[in-house]
Design a protein around this motif. Structure first.
Motif, PDB file in Angstrom:
ATOM      1  N   ARG A  68       0.986  -1.035  -0.101  1.00  0.00           N
ATOM      2  CA  ARG A  68      -0.151  -0.013   0.064  1.00  0.00           C
ATOM      3  C   ARG A  68       0.896   1.209  -0.037  1.00  0.00           C
ATOM      4  N   ASN A  69       1.888   1.322   0.922  1.00  0.00           N
ATOM      5  CA  ASN A  69       2.961   2.248   0.763  1.00  0.00           C
ATOM      6  C   ASN A  69       4.176   1.938   1.249  1.00  0.00           C
ATOM      7  N   LEU A  70       5.316   2.671   1.256  1.00  0.00           N
ATOM      8  CA  LEU A  70       6.538   2.241   1.888  1.00  0.00           C
ATOM      9  C   LEU A  70       6.993   2.872   3.237  1.00  0.00           C
ATOM     10  N   LYS A  71       5.785   3.194   3.821  1.00  0.00           N
ATOM     11  CA  LYS A  71       6.074   3.827   5.243  1.00  0.00           C
ATOM     12  C   LYS A  71       5.503   2.756   6.292  1.00  0.00           C
ATOM     13  N   GLU A  72       4.109   2.972   6.542  1.00  0.00           N
ATOM     14  CA  GLU A  72       3.488   2.392   7.735  1.00  0.00           C
ATOM     15  C   GLU A  72       2.751   1.154   7.277  1.00  0.00           C
ATOM     16  N   SER A  73       2.663   0.994   6.053  1.00  0.00           N
ATOM     17  CA  SER A  73       1.588  -0.204   5.445  1.00  0.00           C
ATOM     18  C   SER A  73       2.309  -1.023   4.540  1.00  0.00           C
ATOM     19  N   THR A  74       3.670  -1.283   4.747  1.00  0.00           N
ATOM     20  CA  THR A  74       4.561  -2.088   3.658  1.00  0.00           C
ATOM     21  C   THR A  74       4.066  -3.488   3.631  1.00  0.00           C
ATOM     22  N   CYS A  75       3.195  -4.021   4.471  1.00  0.00           N
ATOM     23  CA  CYS A  75       2.696  -5.521   4.547  1.00  0.00           C
ATOM     24  C   CYS A  75       1.433  -5.724   3.978  1.00  0.00           C
ATOM     25  N   ILE A  76       0.874  -4.713   3.335  1.00  0.00           N
ATOM     26  CA  ILE A  76      -0.569  -5.141   2.872  1.00  0.00           C
ATOM     27  C   ILE A  76      -0.741  -4.629   1.484  1.00  0.00           C
ATOM     28  N   TRP A  77      -1.552  -5.201   0.759  1.00  0.00           N
ATOM     29  CA  TRP A  77      -2.245  -4.694  -0.611  1.00  0.00           C
ATOM     30  C   TRP A  77      -3.570  -4.378  -0.436  1.00  0.00           C
ATOM     31  N   ASN A  78      -4.005  -3.352  -0.450  1.00  0.00           N
ATOM     32  CA  ASN A  78      -5.662  -3.087  -0.376  1.00  0.00           C
ATOM     33  C   ASN A  78      -6.326  -2.699  -1.619  1.00  0.00           C
ATOM     34  N   ALA A  79      -7.367  -2.570  -1.781  1.00  0.00           N
ATOM     35  CA  ALA A  79      -8.341  -2.359  -2.919  1.00  0.00           C
ATOM     36  C   ALA A  79      -8.339  -0.914  -3.019  1.00  0.00           C
ATOM     37  N   TRP A  80      -8.648  -0.289  -2.263  1.00  0.00           N
ATOM     38  CA  TRP A  80      -8.835   1.175  -2.527  1.00  0.00           C
ATOM     39  C   TRP A  80      -7.543   2.091  -2.466  1.00  0.00           C
ATOM     40  N   ASP A  81      -6.770   1.554  -2.200  1.00  0.00           N
ATOM     41  CA  ASP A  81      -5.167   2.516  -2.359  1.00  0.00           C
ATOM     42  C   ASP A  81      -4.373   1.683  -3.369  1.00  0.00           C
ATOM     43  N   ALA A  82      -3.760   0.600  -3.020  1.00  0.00           N
ATOM     44  CA  ALA A  82      -2.782  -0.073  -3.836  1.00  0.00           C
ATOM     45  C   ALA A  82      -3.353  -0.492  -5.117  1.00  0.00           C
ATOM     46  N   ALA A  83      -4.482  -1.026  -5.096  1.00  0.00           N
ATOM     47  CA  ALA A  83      -5.132  -1.555  -6.172  1.00  0.00           C
ATOM     48  C   ALA A  83      -5.880  -0.604  -7.355  1.00  0.00           C
ATOM     49  N   ALA A  84      -6.299   0.560  -6.335  1.00  0.00           N
ATOM     50  CA  ALA A  84      -7.149   1.419  -7.232  1.00  0.00           C
ATOM     51  C   ALA A  84      -5.996   2.611  -7.830  1.00  0.00           C
ATOM     52  N   ASP A  85      -5.144   3.001  -7.135  1.00  0.00           N
ATOM     53  CA  ASP A  85      -4.454   4.276  -7.593  1.00  0.00           C
ATOM     54  C   ASP A  85      -2.788   4.173  -7.996  1.00  0.00           C
ATOM     55  N   ASN A  86      -2.282   2.949  -7.688  1.00  0.00           N
ATOM     56  CA  ASN A  86      -0.916   2.905  -8.179  1.00  0.00           C
ATOM     57  C   ASN A  86      -0.846   1.730  -9.070  1.00  0.00           C
ATOM     58  N   TYR A  87      -1.240   0.631  -8.655  1.00  0.00           N
ATOM     59  CA  TYR A  87      -1.106  -0.578  -9.758  1.00  0.00           C
ATOM     60  C   TYR A  87      -1.475  -0.208 -11.128  1.00  0.00           C
ATOM     61  N   PRO A  88      -2.764   0.180 -11.261  1.00  0.00           N
ATOM     62  CA  PRO A  88      -3.410   0.597 -12.549  1.00  0.00           C
ATOM     63  C   PRO A  88      -2.400   1.482 -13.424  1.00  0.00           C
ATOM     64  N   PHE A  89      -1.835   2.186 -12.894  1.00  0.00           N
ATOM     65  CA  PHE A  89      -1.024   3.143 -13.765  1.00  0.00           C
ATOM     66  C   PHE A  89       0.390   2.657 -13.967  1.00  0.00           C
ATOM     67  N   MET A  90       0.726   1.730 -13.076  1.00  0.00           N
ATOM     68  CA  MET A  90       1.915   0.789 -13.591  1.00  0.00           C
ATOM     69  C   MET A  90       1.308   0.093 -14.634  1.00  0.00           C
ATOM     70  N   VAL A  91       0.305  -0.425 -14.880  1.00  0.00           N
ATOM     71  CA  VAL A  91      -0.379  -1.227 -15.929  1.00  0.00           C
ATOM     72  C   VAL A  91      -0.299  -0.205 -17.178  1.00  0.00           C
ATOM     73  N   MET A  92      -0.858   0.946 -17.251  1.00  0.00           N
ATOM     74  CA  MET A  92      -0.909   1.767 -18.113  1.00  0.00           C
ATOM     75  C   MET A  92       0.382   2.130 -18.664  1.00  0.00           C
ATOM     76  N   THR A  93       1.354   2.507 -17.720  1.00  0.00           N
ATOM     77  CA  THR A  93       2.789   2.938 -18.160  1.00  0.00           C
ATOM     78  C   THR A  93       3.348   1.768 -18.964  1.00  0.00           C
ATOM     79  N   ALA A  94       3.274   0.568 -18.382  1.00  0.00           N
ATOM     80  CA  ALA A  94       3.628  -0.690 -19.247  1.00  0.00           C
ATOM     81  C   ALA A  94       3.097  -0.778 -20.659  1.00  0.00           C
ATOM     82  N   ALA A  95       1.773  -0.585 -20.576  1.00  0.00           N
ATOM     83  CA  ALA A  95       0.963  -0.953 -21.840  1.00  0.00           C
ATOM     84  C   ALA A  95       1.410   0.100 -22.831  1.00  0.00           C
ATOM     85  N   MET A  96       1.874   1.226 -22.369  1.00  0.00           N
ATOM     86  CA  MET A  96       2.318   2.215 -23.411  1.00  0.00           C
ATOM     87  C   MET A  96       3.918   2.166 -23.852  1.00  0.00           C
ATOM     88  N   LEU A  97       4.637   1.880 -22.634  1.00  0.00           N
ATOM     89  CA  LEU A  97       6.148   2.065 -22.932  1.00  0.00           C
ATOM     90  C   LEU A  97       7.000   0.766 -22.847  1.00  0.00           C
TER      91      LEU A  97
END
Length: 536
Positions: A68-97
């Motif tokens: 979820r983040n590199l500070k206090e939530s290093t141990c979890i993947w969650n839907a409304w943060d890691a899945a919603a806001d970060n991972y999809p734009f890793m996918v988008m970047t990879a799809a383009m580049l």
């Protein structure tokens, strides 16, 4: 649909007339500007790719999922943060580049997320790397609903708009199907961090998802569900501006305004009688927000009491563009000039008053959201001072990135890439190259019905130049490209069935749109500067 179509043509005509150039007609200036735009786009692409590579180094070795983040939530993947806001734009970047990463690691992460986090049917719940299982032993249904709605709206919807049918669109439709089994009108969501605002946020999220999934599938079930939620809010009993003592006009609240307007756009076509029923409520809501929710520059406060006009939180919302999307869409549908004027007013004050403005207490995410919303409106209303503001603020955003590619080390880092990619697509007018190479610099300028493209590379290069298509129609089957949250703008959309005049090296040919979208083969000699012109 007549009013909607005519007003949209008027709006897009305004963009074409002003173009991105300074109004000169000489091709030399256009091609030189295209080269300059290409250099800016190249930096945006490089930074986005560096973000992707940086976050991949932080993935959990066992599951491949990012924390979820590199500070206090290093141990979890969650839907409304890691899945919603970060991972999809890793996918988008990879799809383009980075197609190898897109076809490999990004798909592997989706498969792992689906396998490990699905808890109520296909609905995701928070997963702990440390526990090697779910973070919570007892299911919190409201948390699962909240995370599912956020994951769809913020992550899977923009991926579906960009990619079309894909494993990510399948994941979204699966979540939506299973959510339909346990949610009606979401009124009892607890919501982490956001309290009561989570109720209207989930409602707004679902309205946006249902609107776009109805366009995509024409499944009447999604229309009926969207109408059910719309009927709840667009009524005497629950109209937000009549019944809420606290209305957030920033994220985690403004979604309900955008969602109601998106569903209004759907029923404008699919159920005109329902549109007529909703119209007075929707206009009343928008009018109250204009009267009580803005500062002297036409930007929205973070939170207001629409019943009394009290400003609850005086900070200016970085998501002003998201809310203005809604106003501009209703202007396109109903021809309410006040809603266009509200958009023009806010845009007109940005350059003189909001350069390097601290939107979110020093966070990069505030700049990203402000830039994204403004880009969306600049496509429709190309005010010169807004262009200057965008050029200034993207540099402020980029200054947050660290040498390892990480921005601030939390899930909001994905918004850095999302906004940078949008900026790059503006500078390339949606043009891309096959198998992206950071050495290849390409940019574009639109002037009226002509696209000017310049490419160069210090090394020899051979590949294809792909022109942007009308993804709103091709991928989502939307009748009109109305402004909406998390869309990727279409600066020069090629229509597959039409023919175009393509000039390369002084030679002009007539070519089908399908061939331009698929990719036009090109080669560059070292340090060669190649110029193309594509005319409708």
């Amino acid at each position: 649909m007549k009013t909607f179509s005519l007003l949209l043509l008027f709006s897009l005509g305004s963009f074409s007339g002003h173009a991105q150039s300074n109004g000169t007609s000489g091709e030399k200036q256009h091609f030189q500007q295209a080269l300059t735009n290409g250099q800016a786009a190249n930096e945006a692409f490089r930074r986005s790719h560096r973000f992707l590579m940086g976050w991949l180094t932080k993935a959990d070795p066992a599951t491949g999922l990012i924390p979820r983040n590199l500070k206090e939530s290093t141990c979890i993947w969650n839907a409304w943060d890691a899945a919603a806001d970060n991972y999809p734009f890793m996918v988008m970047t990879a799809a383009m580049l980075d197609k190898p990463l897109f076809e490999g690691k990004m798909r592997e992460m989706l498969a792992a997320e689906t396998r490990l986090t699905s808890r109520i049917g296909r609905l995701p719940d928070t997963y702990s790397f440390c526990k090697k299982g779910f973070e919570n032993s007892v299911i919190d249904t409201s948390q699962v609903v909240f995370g599912s709605a956020e994951y769809m709206k913020d992550g899977l919807v923009p991926l579906t708009e960009w990619l079309g049918p894909s494993p990510w669109s399948e994941r979204m439709l699966g979540i939506l199907e299973d959510l339909d089994r346990i949610v009606d009108v979401p009124t009892q969501i607890k919501g982490n961090f956001f309290g009561n605002s989570a109720v209207v946020e989930v409602g707004g999220d679902l309205l946006q998802v249902l609107a776009r999934m109805y366009w995509l599938t024409k499944n009447p079930k999604w229309l009926a569900w969207g109408i059910q939620i719309g009927d709840y809010y667009l009524s005497d009993a629950h109209l937000p501006t009549r019944t809420l003592s606290r209305l957030r006009l920033r994220d985690h609240g403004c979604e309900i305004v955008a969602g109601l307007v998106e569903m209004y756009a759907v029923v404008h076509t699919a159920d005109p009688a329902k549109k007529k029923q909703w119209q007075p409520y929707l206009h009343e809501m928008l009018d109250v927000i204009l009267a009580k929710g803005r500062n002297e520059h036409g930007l929205f406060y973070d939170e207001v009491n629409p019943l009394t006009g009290e400003v609850v939180q005086k900070r200016i919302a970085d998501n002003f563009g998201y809310t203005l999307n809604a106003f501009y869409t209703v202007y396109l549908i109903d021809g309410v000039n006040a809603y266009r004027e509200a958009t023009l007013k806010a845009l007109g004050y940005l350059s003189a008053n909001y350069r390097n403005h601290d939107w979110e207490n020093g966070s990069a995410d505030g700049y990203a959201d402000a830039i994204e919303g403004t880009l969306n409106l600049y496509l429709r209303e190309p005010i010169p001072s807004v262009k200057d503001w965008l050029e200034s603020e993207i540099k402020v955003l980029w200054n947050f990135q660290k040498p390892d590619g990480i921005i601030e080390g939390w899930h909001g880092d994905g918004n850095f890439a999302r906004t940078s990619l949008m900026y790059a697509l503006w500078k390339t007018a949606g043009v891309s190259v096959s198998d992206w190479n950071p050495d290849v610099v390409y940019g574009a300028v639109v002037d009226n019905n002509t696209l000017y493209v310049t490419l160069t590379s210090p090394k020899a290069w051979k590949g294809t130049l792909k022109f942007g298509s009308g993804r709103h129609a091709d991928h989502l089957h939307m009748p009109v490209d109305y402004p909406r949250i998390n869309q990727f703008q279409e600066w020069f959309a090629i229509e597959a069935a039409k023919t175009y005049r393509l000039t390369v090296g002084g030679k002009t040919q007539t070519i089908k749109g399908t061939a331009l979208i698929a990719g036009y083969p090109l080669s560059l000699k070292p340090n060669e500067v190649l110029q193309l012109r594509c005319a409708r």
